[in-house]
Design an enzyme around this catalytic site. Structure first.
Site, PDB file in Angstrom:
ATOM      1  N   GLU A  15     -33.307  36.394   3.785  1.00  0.00           N
ATOM      2  CA  GLU A  15     -34.819  36.900   3.614  1.00  0.00           C
ATOM      3  C   GLU A  15     -34.612  37.929   2.510  1.00  0.00           C
ATOM      4  OE1 GLU A  15     -36.859  37.618   7.330  1.00  0.00           O
ATOM      5  OE2 GLU A  15     -38.273  39.066   6.083  1.00  0.00           O
ATOM      6  N   HIS A  17     -36.873  39.130  -0.786  1.00  0.00           N
ATOM      7  CA  HIS A  17     -38.009  38.766  -1.728  1.00  0.00           C
ATOM      8  C   HIS A  17     -38.127  39.227  -3.053  1.00  0.00           C
ATOM      9  CE1 HIS A  17     -39.220  37.842   2.568  1.00  0.00           C
ATOM     10  NE2 HIS A  17     -39.288  39.364   2.772  1.00  0.00           N
ATOM     11  N   HIS A 168     -42.287  33.265   7.937  1.00  0.00           N
ATOM     12  CA  HIS A 168     -42.167  34.686   7.565  1.00  0.00           C
ATOM     13  C   HIS A 168     -43.453  35.323   8.073  1.00  0.00           C
ATOM     14  CE1 HIS A 168     -42.460  38.565   5.128  1.00  0.00           C
ATOM     15  NE2 HIS A 168     -41.048  38.417   5.387  1.00  0.00           N
ATOM     16  N   ASP A 290     -33.867  41.566   4.227  1.00  0.00           N
ATOM     17  CA  ASP A 290     -35.262  41.995   3.774  1.00  0.00           C
ATOM     18  C   ASP A 290     -35.612  42.828   2.664  1.00  0.00           C
ATOM     19  OD1 ASP A 290     -37.983  41.375   4.638  1.00  0.00           O
ATOM     20  OD2 ASP A 290     -37.999  42.460   6.338  1.00  0.00           O
TER      21      ASP A 290
HETATM   22  C1  GRE Z   1     -41.369  42.386   4.847  1.00  0.00           C
HETATM   23  O1  GRE Z   1     -41.172  41.298   4.129  1.00  0.00           O
HETATM   24  O2  GRE Z   1     -40.559  42.399   5.868  1.00  0.00           O
HETATM   25  C2  GRE Z   1     -42.104  43.270   4.389  1.00  0.00           C
HETATM   26  C3  GRE Z   1     -43.193  42.916   3.754  1.00  0.00           C
HETATM   27  C4  GRE Z   1     -44.138  43.757   3.179  1.00  0.00           C
HETATM   28  C5  GRE Z   1     -44.183  45.075   3.463  1.00  0.00           C
HETATM   29  C6  GRE Z   1     -43.150  45.401   4.519  1.00  0.00           C
HETATM   30  C7  GRE Z   1     -42.114  44.495   5.023  1.00  0.00           C
HETATM   31  O3  GRE Z   1     -43.267  41.648   3.084  1.00  0.00           O
HETATM   32  O4  GRE Z   1     -41.372  44.972   5.938  1.00  0.00           O
HETATM   33 ZN    ZN Z   2     -39.354  39.867   4.895  1.00  0.00          ZN
END
Ligand code: GRE
Ligand code: ZN
Length: 327
Positions: A15, A17, A168, A290
């Site tokens: 995960e 991003h 997600h 994350d």
């Molecule tokens: C996440 O992907 O966990 C996330 C976001 C946006 C803000 C906070 C967050 O995508 O934890």
């Molecule tokens: Zn996430």
């Protein structure tokens, strides 16, 4: 990463991003729920794909990131044709980043679910031609969840290609009554978890996992609470009104154990990990950080020191990802 023993163990995060300059606008709903200075910092790091990110991966001992577009991503696009074009463009970009950095990156495709047939075709192209290893979907697409009958074609393709769909979180449609007046409960701290666990249960009770028994679903955040709930799901399913719904496997926990894979993303805590291990087994737990919303080094430190056997640590760190994603 290097284990306490000094032995190196390949580590893959699922995960992880990113965002592109063209697509930052889709993140507006996330921007509204995060402290402004935190959002500025996260936005900067989301846009960096191969600079600071690779240095941070090296420092944390994270060998491979499976990249995914930041929530809500393409799901937030209201025009279907634009979603189709932008998903294709971002998947092309992902493929080029993966190709340019062998072993360091893999990718989950973005899907233009606004157009189900096009989404199925894009999944096929992303996997067969671009070498991506599944797709990541951020909650609903313009109000539609993945149990929608129109989206069976996407499950059919995912099952045929034998790739997982990662569910997600993102903000739901509107605000549940119980949360009204409490905007602090909207977001990753609370509402995203219940929203996403419920998304998975829609697949169970909506018949998706009966129609596609070999579908593989990934949830982050240690399974969004589901591993903790298995006994109660079954006991109360046996007790309450079924409203005409039938489960081919009889009880909801059977689907969680069969079709669900979870990642440790955003949860660096032993009690929920041990619960997940007991509930799902080590073959269904994978690693994730994350990034950039959590600290990458804290996540690898947790994995390195978590109170699990070395055999289970290896499954979580890389063996399950290699098998599930064909890495
Ligand atoms: C996440 O992907 O966990 C996330 C976001 C946006 C803000 C906070 C967050 O995508 O934890
Ligand atoms: Zn996430």
């Amino acid at each position: 990463m290097k284990l306490e023993s000094g032995v190196a163990m390949r580590t893959i995060g699922l995960e992880e991003h990113f965002v592109t300059p063209e697509l930052v606008g889709y993140g507006a709903s996330s921007a509204s729920i995060i402290q402004p200075e935190k959002w500025r910092e996260a936005s900067r790091r989301l846009l960096d794909l191969t600079g600071e990110r690779l240095a941070e991966m090296d420092a944390a001992g994270l060998d491979t990131q499976v990249l995914s577009l930041n929530a809500p991503g393409i799901q937030a696009e209201s025009d279907a044709a634009t979603a189709v074009a932008r998903a294709a463009a971002v998947n092309d970009l992902l493929a080029s980043v993966v190709a340019d950095h062998p072993g360091r990156f893999a990718g989950f495709a973005a899907l233009p679910l606004q157009d189900p047939q096009a989404a199925a075709k894009e999944l096929e192209r992303a996997v067969s031609q671009l070498g991506l290893c599944g797709a990541l979907v951020n909650a609903h697409t313009q109000g539609r969840y993945l149990d929608d009958p129109a989206l069976r074609v996407v499950w059919e393709r995912a099952e045929g290609l034998d790739v997982p769909l990662y569910l997600h979180p993102a903000n739901g449609v509107g605000t549940p009554h119980v949360i009204e007046g409490h905007p602090e409960l909207v977001g990753p701290m609370w509402s995203w978890g219940t929203e996403t666990a419920t998304h998975f249960l829609r697949l169970v009770f909506g018949g998706v996992l009966d129609d596609f028994p070999r579908a593989k679903v990934l949830l982050g955040h240690m399974g969004e609470g589901l591993p903790y709930m298995l006994w109660r799901l079954d006991s109360r399913w046996d007790y309450h009104h079924h409203h005409g719904v039938e489960l081919a496997l009889g009880r909801p926990s059977e689907y969680v154990r069969r079709n669900l894979y979870i990642t440790t993303s955003g949860v660096c805590s032993a009690p929920p990990l041990l619960c997940a291990l007991l509930a799902l087994g080590a073959d269904h737990i994978l690693f994730g950080t994350d990034h950039p919303f959590e600290d990458m080094a804290a996540a690898t430190a947790f994995l390195r020191t978590a109170p699990v056997s070395e055999a289970d640590r290896a499954k979580i760190a890389h063996l399950n990802a290699e098998r599930l994603l064909g890495l």
